[in-house]
Design an enzyme around this catalytic site. Structure first.
Site, PDB file in Angstrom:
ATOM      1  N   GLY A  39      77.725  60.112   7.026  1.00 35.10           N
ATOM      2  CA  GLY A  39      78.748  59.630   8.073  1.00 35.10           C
ATOM      3  C   GLY A  39      80.147  59.666   7.608  1.00 35.10           C
ATOM      4  O   GLY A  39      80.495  60.114   6.739  1.00 35.10           O
ATOM      5  N   ASN A  40      81.216  59.194   8.240  1.00 36.86           N
ATOM      6  CA  ASN A  40      82.567  59.140   7.752  1.00 36.86           C
ATOM      7  C   ASN A  40      83.163  57.775   7.974  1.00 36.86           C
ATOM      8  O   ASN A  40      82.786  57.066   8.621  1.00 36.86           O
ATOM      9  CB  ASN A  40      83.292  60.358   8.368  1.00 36.86           C
ATOM     10  CG  ASN A  40      83.470  60.372   9.855  1.00 36.86           C
ATOM     11  OD1 ASN A  40      84.075  59.476  10.501  1.00 36.86           O
ATOM     12  ND2 ASN A  40      82.797  61.144  10.474  1.00 36.86           N
TER      13      ASN A  40
END
Ligand code: CTP
Length: 411
Positions: free
Chosen positions: A208-209
Protein backbone atom coordinates in the site's frame (compact mmCIF):
# COMPACT_ATOMS: atom_id res chain seq x y z
CA UNK A 1 -25.26 28.82 14.66
CA UNK A 2 -28.41 27.58 16.47
CA UNK A 3 -27.87 23.86 16.98
CA UNK A 4 -30.21 21.26 18.44
CA UNK A 5 -28.26 18.35 19.88
CA UNK A 6 -30.63 15.40 20.16
CA UNK A 7 -29.43 12.64 22.45
CA UNK A 8 -31.17 9.28 22.37
CA UNK A 9 -30.90 6.52 24.93
CA UNK A 10 -27.65 4.66 24.57
CA UNK A 11 -24.62 4.33 26.80
CA UNK A 12 -22.65 6.41 24.27
CA UNK A 13 -24.71 9.42 25.48
CA UNK A 14 -21.78 10.28 27.77
CA UNK A 15 -19.59 10.85 24.71
CA UNK A 16 -22.01 13.49 23.48
CA UNK A 17 -20.88 15.62 26.43
CA UNK A 18 -17.52 15.97 24.63
CA UNK A 19 -19.32 16.78 21.37
CA UNK A 20 -21.43 19.40 23.16
CA UNK A 21 -18.28 20.96 24.64
CA UNK A 22 -16.72 21.08 21.19
CA UNK A 23 -19.79 22.81 19.73
CA UNK A 24 -19.87 25.36 22.54
CA UNK A 25 -16.13 26.07 22.24
CA UNK A 26 -16.66 26.72 18.53
CA UNK A 27 -19.20 29.41 19.46
CA UNK A 28 -22.50 27.66 18.68
CA UNK A 29 -25.74 28.14 20.58
CA UNK A 30 -26.77 24.60 21.49
CA UNK A 31 -30.04 23.35 22.92
CA UNK A 32 -29.87 19.75 24.07
CA UNK A 33 -32.94 17.60 23.52
CA UNK A 34 -32.42 14.31 25.34
CA UNK A 35 -34.99 11.51 25.15
CA UNK A 36 -36.35 10.05 28.37
CA UNK A 37 -34.04 7.06 27.96
CA UNK A 38 -31.01 9.33 27.37
CA UNK A 39 -31.68 11.01 30.72
CA UNK A 40 -31.23 7.66 32.44
CA UNK A 41 -27.63 7.67 31.17
CA UNK A 42 -26.70 11.35 31.55
CA UNK A 43 -28.80 13.71 33.67
CA UNK A 44 -30.33 17.05 32.82
CA UNK A 45 -27.92 19.15 34.99
CA UNK A 46 -24.94 17.92 32.92
CA UNK A 47 -26.53 18.99 29.63
CA UNK A 48 -27.68 22.33 31.07
CA UNK A 49 -24.28 23.13 32.60
CA UNK A 50 -22.32 22.20 29.48
CA UNK A 51 -24.64 23.97 27.02
CA UNK A 52 -25.40 27.03 29.15
CA UNK A 53 -29.03 26.66 28.01
CA UNK A 54 -32.09 25.14 29.63
CA UNK A 55 -32.60 21.56 28.56
CA UNK A 56 -35.71 20.76 26.55
CA UNK A 57 -36.78 17.26 27.31
CA UNK A 58 -40.53 17.13 27.15
CA UNK A 59 -43.24 18.34 24.80
CA UNK A 60 -45.25 19.26 27.91
CA UNK A 61 -42.62 21.72 29.23
CA UNK A 62 -43.37 25.41 28.55
CA UNK A 63 -46.29 24.47 26.33
CA UNK A 64 -47.17 28.13 25.72
CA UNK A 65 -43.94 28.42 23.67
CA UNK A 66 -44.92 25.41 21.54
CA UNK A 67 -41.44 23.84 21.89
CA UNK A 68 -42.23 20.80 19.76
CA UNK A 69 -42.49 23.09 16.72
CA UNK A 70 -40.37 26.09 17.65
CA UNK A 71 -37.13 24.20 18.36
CA UNK A 72 -37.06 22.45 15.00
CA UNK A 73 -38.19 25.52 13.05
CA UNK A 74 -35.48 27.74 14.54
CA UNK A 75 -32.63 25.23 14.32
CA UNK A 76 -29.89 25.80 11.75
CA UNK A 77 -28.47 22.35 12.36
CA UNK A 78 -29.81 19.26 14.14
CA UNK A 79 -27.39 16.59 15.33
CA UNK A 80 -28.59 13.34 16.87
CA UNK A 81 -25.77 11.61 18.75
CA UNK A 82 -26.01 8.89 19.72
CA UNK A 83 -28.80 7.90 17.35
CA UNK A 84 -30.25 4.59 18.52
CA UNK A 85 -32.01 2.08 16.25
CA UNK A 86 -35.24 3.35 17.79
CA UNK A 87 -34.79 7.04 16.86
CA UNK A 88 -33.64 6.07 13.33
CA UNK A 89 -36.84 4.03 12.97
CA UNK A 90 -39.00 6.85 14.32
CA UNK A 91 -37.37 9.42 12.07
CA UNK A 92 -37.67 7.17 9.01
CA UNK A 93 -41.37 6.64 9.66
CA UNK A 94 -42.25 10.14 10.80
CA UNK A 95 -43.39 9.17 14.31
CA UNK A 96 -43.66 12.03 16.76
CA UNK A 97 -44.25 10.73 20.26
CA UNK A 98 -41.61 12.76 22.10
CA UNK A 99 -39.84 16.08 21.79
CA UNK A 100 -36.84 14.88 19.76
CA UNK A 101 -38.98 13.10 17.14
CA UNK A 102 -41.12 16.25 16.87
CA UNK A 103 -38.00 18.35 16.32
CA UNK A 104 -36.93 15.98 13.53
CA UNK A 105 -40.30 16.43 11.82
CA UNK A 106 -40.31 20.22 12.04
CA UNK A 107 -36.64 20.93 11.23
CA UNK A 108 -35.94 22.22 7.71
CA UNK A 109 -32.18 22.57 8.26
CA UNK A 110 -29.41 19.99 7.69
CA UNK A 111 -29.74 16.94 9.95
CA UNK A 112 -26.81 14.73 10.96
CA UNK A 113 -27.34 11.43 12.77
CA UNK A 114 -24.48 9.53 14.41
CA UNK A 115 -25.70 5.98 15.14
CA UNK A 116 -24.55 3.85 18.06
CA UNK A 117 -25.93 0.41 18.83
CA UNK A 118 -24.97 -3.23 18.92
CA UNK A 119 -23.75 -4.73 15.66
CA UNK A 120 -26.79 -6.99 15.32
CA UNK A 121 -29.12 -4.00 15.55
CA UNK A 122 -27.07 -1.92 13.09
CA UNK A 123 -26.94 -4.77 10.59
CA UNK A 124 -30.61 -5.74 10.95
CA UNK A 125 -32.47 -5.25 7.65
CA UNK A 126 -35.00 -3.01 9.43
CA UNK A 127 -32.28 -0.57 10.54
CA UNK A 128 -30.52 -0.78 7.17
CA UNK A 129 -33.80 0.11 5.41
CA UNK A 130 -34.45 3.00 7.81
CA UNK A 131 -30.95 4.38 7.22
CA UNK A 132 -31.45 4.13 3.48
CA UNK A 133 -34.78 5.94 3.71
CA UNK A 134 -33.25 8.74 5.78
CA UNK A 135 -30.23 9.11 3.49
CA UNK A 136 -32.54 9.16 0.49
CA UNK A 137 -34.32 12.09 2.10
CA UNK A 138 -31.10 14.06 2.51
CA UNK A 139 -30.40 13.26 6.17
CA UNK A 140 -26.69 12.59 6.75
CA UNK A 141 -26.44 9.30 8.63
CA UNK A 142 -22.84 8.58 9.54
CA UNK A 143 -21.55 5.02 9.54
CA UNK A 144 -20.79 3.92 13.09
CA UNK A 145 -17.19 3.08 13.99
CA UNK A 146 -16.04 -0.50 14.21
CA UNK A 147 -14.64 -1.40 17.63
CA UNK A 148 -15.35 -2.10 21.27
CA UNK A 149 -19.04 -1.92 22.22
CA UNK A 150 -20.70 -2.16 25.61
CA UNK A 151 -19.74 -5.29 27.52
CA UNK A 152 -17.36 -7.69 25.85
CA UNK A 153 -18.72 -7.26 22.32
CA UNK A 154 -17.00 -5.52 19.50
CA UNK A 155 -17.89 -4.76 15.88
CA UNK A 156 -19.55 -2.01 13.83
CA UNK A 157 -21.89 0.03 16.00
CA UNK A 158 -19.61 2.25 18.07
CA UNK A 159 -20.45 5.94 18.16
CA UNK A 160 -18.00 7.84 15.90
CA UNK A 161 -15.51 9.92 17.88
CA UNK A 162 -16.92 13.32 18.99
CA UNK A 163 -14.28 15.11 16.89
CA UNK A 164 -15.40 13.19 13.78
CA UNK A 165 -19.06 14.00 14.48
CA UNK A 166 -18.11 17.66 14.90
CA UNK A 167 -16.21 17.64 11.58
CA UNK A 168 -19.13 15.93 9.82
CA UNK A 169 -21.52 18.49 11.31
CA UNK A 170 -19.45 21.35 10.01
CA UNK A 171 -19.24 19.80 6.57
CA UNK A 172 -23.02 19.21 6.52
CA UNK A 173 -23.64 22.87 7.19
CA UNK A 174 -21.09 24.19 4.71
CA UNK A 175 -22.93 22.17 2.11
CA UNK A 176 -26.33 23.60 2.85
CA UNK A 177 -27.09 26.12 0.11
CA UNK A 178 -28.75 28.41 2.67
CA UNK A 179 -25.37 29.11 4.21
CA UNK A 180 -24.14 31.11 1.29
CA UNK A 181 -21.69 28.79 -0.51
CA UNK A 182 -21.76 30.05 -4.05
CA UNK A 183 -23.32 27.32 -6.21
CA UNK A 184 -20.96 28.00 -9.13
CA UNK A 185 -20.61 24.27 -9.86
CA UNK A 186 -24.34 23.58 -10.07
CA UNK A 187 -25.11 21.38 -13.06
CA UNK A 188 -21.59 19.89 -13.18
CA UNK A 189 -20.99 16.17 -12.59
CA UNK A 190 -17.58 15.41 -11.21
CA UNK A 191 -15.68 12.27 -10.22
CA UNK A 192 -12.96 12.49 -7.57
CA UNK A 193 -10.68 9.62 -6.60
CA UNK A 194 -9.11 9.60 -3.16
CA UNK A 195 -6.96 7.50 -0.86
CA UNK A 196 -4.35 4.95 -1.83
CA UNK A 197 -4.82 1.61 -3.54
CA UNK A 198 -3.86 -1.65 -1.86
CA UNK A 199 -2.47 -4.45 -3.96
CA UNK A 200 -2.97 -7.87 -2.34
CA UNK A 201 -0.09 -10.29 -1.74
CA UNK A 202 -2.26 -12.95 -0.10
CA UNK A 203 -5.62 -12.88 1.73
CA UNK A 204 -4.13 -10.97 4.69
CA UNK A 205 -1.30 -8.86 3.26
CA UNK A 206 -1.02 -6.06 0.76
CA UNK A 207 1.34 -3.49 -0.72
CA UNK A 208 0.00 0.00 0.00
CA UNK A 209 0.97 3.64 0.34
CA UNK A 210 0.65 6.49 2.81
CA UNK A 211 -2.13 8.49 1.17
CA UNK A 212 -4.72 9.53 3.79
CA UNK A 213 -7.41 10.54 1.31
CA UNK A 214 -7.87 13.94 3.01
CA UNK A 215 -7.23 15.99 -0.12
CA UNK A 216 -9.61 13.93 -2.27
CA UNK A 217 -12.31 14.03 0.42
CA UNK A 218 -11.92 17.82 0.72
CA UNK A 219 -12.22 18.14 -3.07
CA UNK A 220 -15.41 16.07 -3.05
CA UNK A 221 -16.93 17.98 -0.11
CA UNK A 222 -16.10 21.38 -1.60
CA UNK A 223 -17.47 20.43 -5.03
CA UNK A 224 -20.73 19.32 -3.40
CA UNK A 225 -20.82 22.55 -1.38
CA UNK A 226 -20.47 24.47 -4.63
CA UNK A 227 -23.45 22.65 -6.08
CA UNK A 228 -21.83 19.86 -8.14
CA UNK A 229 -23.10 16.32 -8.42
CA UNK A 230 -20.18 14.35 -6.97
CA UNK A 231 -19.04 10.74 -7.12
CA UNK A 232 -16.14 10.03 -4.75
CA UNK A 233 -14.20 6.86 -5.56
CA UNK A 234 -12.41 6.09 -2.33
CA UNK A 235 -9.55 3.64 -1.97
CA UNK A 236 -8.97 2.58 1.62
CA UNK A 237 -9.51 5.86 3.38
CA UNK A 238 -10.71 5.73 6.96
CA UNK A 239 -12.44 9.11 6.63
CA UNK A 240 -16.18 9.58 7.01
CA UNK A 241 -18.17 9.93 3.81
CA UNK A 242 -18.72 13.63 3.06
CA UNK A 243 -22.34 14.72 3.18
CA UNK A 244 -24.20 15.00 -0.10
CA UNK A 245 -21.61 12.95 -2.00
CA UNK A 246 -22.08 9.49 -3.55
CA UNK A 247 -19.18 7.33 -2.37
CA UNK A 248 -17.83 4.11 -3.86
CA UNK A 249 -15.39 2.27 -1.59
CA UNK A 250 -12.85 -0.03 -3.18
CA UNK A 251 -9.38 -1.40 -2.74
CA UNK A 252 -7.17 -2.11 -5.74
CA UNK A 253 -5.91 -0.16 -8.77
CA UNK A 254 -7.83 -2.53 -11.06
CA UNK A 255 -11.12 -1.84 -9.21
CA UNK A 256 -10.40 1.88 -9.26
CA UNK A 257 -9.72 1.80 -12.98
CA UNK A 258 -12.97 -0.02 -13.68
CA UNK A 259 -15.02 2.38 -11.53
CA UNK A 260 -13.43 5.54 -12.93
CA UNK A 261 -13.57 4.46 -16.54
CA UNK A 262 -17.25 3.55 -16.23
CA UNK A 263 -18.03 6.91 -14.58
CA UNK A 264 -15.94 8.92 -17.06
CA UNK A 265 -17.63 7.27 -20.02
CA UNK A 266 -21.04 8.51 -18.94
CA UNK A 267 -22.31 11.33 -21.12
CA UNK A 268 -22.79 13.74 -18.25
CA UNK A 269 -19.34 13.38 -16.68
CA UNK A 270 -17.72 16.84 -16.83
CA UNK A 271 -14.57 16.50 -14.70
CA UNK A 272 -12.43 13.67 -13.34
CA UNK A 273 -9.91 14.47 -10.60
CA UNK A 274 -7.38 11.72 -9.98
CA UNK A 275 -6.29 12.58 -6.44
CA UNK A 276 -5.83 8.92 -5.44
CA UNK A 277 -2.35 7.48 -5.08
CA UNK A 278 -2.58 4.57 -7.48
CA UNK A 279 -0.01 1.79 -7.16
CA UNK A 280 2.18 1.60 -10.24
CA UNK A 281 2.87 -2.08 -9.61
CA UNK A 282 1.04 -5.03 -8.04
CA UNK A 283 2.22 -8.48 -6.99
CA UNK A 284 2.11 -10.68 -10.09
CA UNK A 285 0.84 -13.73 -8.22
CA UNK A 286 -1.65 -13.33 -5.43
CA UNK A 287 -1.49 -16.35 -3.12
CA UNK A 288 -4.92 -17.90 -2.60
CA UNK A 289 -4.06 -18.90 0.97
CA UNK A 290 -2.04 -17.07 3.62
CA UNK A 291 1.68 -17.41 2.89
CA UNK A 292 3.57 -19.30 5.59
CA UNK A 293 7.14 -19.04 6.75
CA UNK A 294 8.92 -22.29 5.99
CA UNK A 295 12.40 -23.47 5.29
CA UNK A 296 12.20 -22.31 1.68
CA UNK A 297 11.48 -18.71 2.72
CA UNK A 298 13.44 -18.32 5.95
CA UNK A 299 16.12 -16.16 4.31
CA UNK A 300 13.56 -13.88 2.67
CA UNK A 301 11.17 -13.87 -0.24
CA UNK A 302 11.09 -12.04 -3.53
CA UNK A 303 7.85 -10.44 -4.66
CA UNK A 304 7.44 -10.35 -8.39
CA UNK A 305 5.65 -7.08 -9.22
CA UNK A 306 3.88 -6.36 -12.49
CA UNK A 307 2.93 -3.00 -13.94
CA UNK A 308 -0.54 -1.55 -13.35
CA UNK A 309 -2.19 0.39 -16.16
CA UNK A 310 -1.93 4.18 -15.89
CA UNK A 311 -5.54 5.20 -15.37
CA UNK A 312 -5.09 8.91 -15.98
CA UNK A 313 -3.23 8.31 -19.23
CA UNK A 314 -5.94 5.94 -20.42
CA UNK A 315 -8.63 8.51 -19.54
CA UNK A 316 -6.76 11.07 -21.64
CA UNK A 317 -6.62 8.56 -24.49
CA UNK A 318 -10.26 7.52 -24.19
CA UNK A 319 -12.01 10.84 -23.93
CA UNK A 320 -14.64 11.00 -26.54
CA UNK A 321 -14.18 14.50 -27.91
CA UNK A 322 -11.74 17.31 -27.26
CA UNK A 323 -11.88 18.56 -23.71
CA UNK A 324 -14.58 16.28 -22.31
CA UNK A 325 -14.30 15.30 -19.54
CA UNK A 326 -11.80 17.78 -18.13
CA UNK A 327 -9.01 15.70 -16.57
CA UNK A 328 -7.00 16.65 -13.48
CA UNK A 329 -3.90 14.78 -12.33
CA UNK A 330 -2.07 14.96 -9.02
CA UNK A 331 1.66 14.61 -8.53
CA UNK A 332 3.38 14.12 -5.20
CA UNK A 333 6.98 14.92 -6.10
CA UNK A 334 10.40 15.22 -4.52
CA UNK A 335 13.35 17.02 -6.08
CA UNK A 336 16.36 14.95 -7.15
CA UNK A 337 19.46 15.13 -9.40
CA UNK A 338 17.23 15.24 -12.51
CA UNK A 339 15.35 18.37 -11.44
CA UNK A 340 13.36 20.14 -8.75
CA UNK A 341 9.73 19.45 -7.87
CA UNK A 342 8.35 21.89 -10.44
CA UNK A 343 10.56 20.53 -13.24
CA UNK A 344 9.30 17.01 -12.50
CA UNK A 345 5.71 18.31 -12.36
CA UNK A 346 6.04 20.05 -15.72
CA UNK A 347 7.42 16.88 -17.30
CA UNK A 348 4.57 14.84 -15.75
CA UNK A 349 1.92 17.22 -17.09
CA UNK A 350 3.34 16.77 -20.56
CA UNK A 351 3.67 13.00 -20.20
CA UNK A 352 0.15 12.50 -18.86
CA UNK A 353 -1.55 14.95 -21.24
CA UNK A 354 -4.14 16.02 -18.65
CA UNK A 355 -5.76 19.49 -18.51
CA UNK A 356 -4.50 20.48 -15.08
CA UNK A 357 -1.83 19.05 -12.80
CA UNK A 358 -1.81 19.65 -9.06
CA UNK A 359 1.67 19.12 -7.68
CA UNK A 360 2.89 19.05 -4.13
CA UNK A 361 6.32 18.76 -2.64
CA UNK A 362 6.61 15.69 -0.44
CA UNK A 363 10.36 16.00 0.15
CA UNK A 364 9.80 16.76 3.84
CA UNK A 365 7.66 13.63 4.17
CA UNK A 366 4.99 15.40 6.23
CA UNK A 367 2.43 16.04 3.47
CA UNK A 368 0.74 12.65 3.83
CA UNK A 369 -2.14 13.04 6.26
CA UNK A 370 -1.28 16.67 7.10
CA UNK A 371 -4.15 19.13 7.46
CA UNK A 372 -2.34 21.99 5.71
CA UNK A 373 -0.60 21.84 2.38
CA UNK A 374 0.95 23.85 -0.41
CA UNK A 375 0.02 23.04 -3.99
CA UNK A 376 1.27 24.15 -7.39
CA UNK A 377 -1.22 24.34 -10.26
CA UNK A 378 0.15 23.67 -13.75
CA UNK A 379 -1.80 23.88 -16.97
CA UNK A 380 -0.70 23.09 -20.53
CA UNK A 381 -1.94 26.49 -21.76
CA UNK A 382 0.44 28.74 -19.88
CA UNK A 383 3.87 28.65 -18.35
CA UNK A 384 3.15 30.37 -15.07
CA UNK A 385 2.56 28.13 -12.12
CA UNK A 386 0.06 29.18 -9.48
CA UNK A 387 1.16 28.33 -5.94
CA UNK A 388 -1.39 28.15 -3.13
CA UNK A 389 -0.56 27.61 0.55
CA UNK A 390 0.23 26.54 3.09
CA UNK A 391 -3.52 26.49 3.73
CA UNK A 392 -6.11 23.91 4.76
CA UNK A 393 -7.07 21.16 2.36
CA UNK A 394 -10.51 22.77 2.05
CA UNK A 395 -8.87 25.94 0.79
CA UNK A 396 -6.61 24.08 -1.62
CA UNK A 397 -9.72 22.23 -2.83
CA UNK A 398 -11.42 25.56 -3.59
CA UNK A 399 -8.29 26.68 -5.49
CA UNK A 400 -8.27 23.46 -7.55
CA UNK A 401 -11.97 23.85 -8.48
CA UNK A 402 -11.41 27.53 -9.33
CA UNK A 403 -8.61 26.44 -11.69
CA UNK A 404 -10.85 23.71 -13.18
CA UNK A 405 -13.64 26.23 -13.87
CA UNK A 406 -11.15 28.66 -15.46
CA UNK A 407 -9.61 25.85 -17.52
CA UNK A 408 -13.01 24.67 -18.75
CA UNK A 409 -13.97 28.15 -19.93
CA UNK A 410 -10.61 28.63 -21.62
CA UNK A 411 -11.16 25.58 -23.86
N1 CTP B 1 -2.12 7.60 -11.77
C1 CTP B 1 -2.97 6.79 -12.47
N2 CTP B 1 -2.68 5.47 -12.64
C2 CTP B 1 -1.53 4.95 -12.16
C3 CTP B 1 -0.63 5.79 -11.46
C4 CTP B 1 -0.97 7.11 -11.28
O1 CTP B 1 -4.01 7.27 -12.92
N3 CTP B 1 -1.27 3.68 -12.36
C5 CTP B 1 -2.48 9.02 -11.61
C6 CTP B 1 -2.54 9.51 -10.18
O2 CTP B 1 -3.84 9.39 -9.64
C7 CTP B 1 -2.14 10.97 -10.30
C8 CTP B 1 -1.20 10.96 -11.47
O3 CTP B 1 -1.47 9.78 -12.22
O4 CTP B 1 -3.21 11.80 -10.62
C9 CTP B 1 0.25 11.01 -11.12
O5 CTP B 1 0.55 9.96 -10.24
P1 CTP B 1 2.06 9.67 -9.86
O6 CTP B 1 2.11 8.44 -9.02
O7 CTP B 1 2.66 10.93 -9.33
O8 CTP B 1 2.64 9.46 -11.33
P2 CTP B 1 3.33 8.28 -12.04
O9 CTP B 1 2.81 8.29 -13.44
O10 CTP B 1 3.20 7.05 -11.29
O11 CTP B 1 4.81 8.80 -12.13
P3 CTP B 1 6.06 8.48 -11.21
O12 CTP B 1 5.60 7.54 -10.13
O13 CTP B 1 7.03 7.93 -12.15
O14 CTP B 1 6.46 9.84 -10.68
Amino acid sequence: MRVVLGVSGGIAAYKSCALLRRLITAGHDVTVVPTAAALRFVGEPTWAALSGNPVSADVWDEVHQVPHVRLGQRAELVIVAPATADILAKAAHGLADDLLSNVLLTARCPVLMAPAMHTEMWQHPATAANVETLRGRGVTVMDPDDGRLTGADSGPGRLPEPEDIFAAAMSVTTQAPVHGAEADMAGLSVVVTAGGTREPIDPVRFVGNRSSGKQGYALAAVAAARGANVLLVSANSGLHDPAGVRVLHLETAAQLQQAVQAAAAEAHCDVVVMAAAVADYRPGNVAAAKMKKDSATQDGITLQMVRNPDILTSLVRDRRDAGHPFLVGFAAETGDDDGDVLAHARAKLKRKGCDLLVANDVSGGETFGADQSTIHLLSPEHDEIETVGPVTKTETAHAVWDAVLRGRTAR
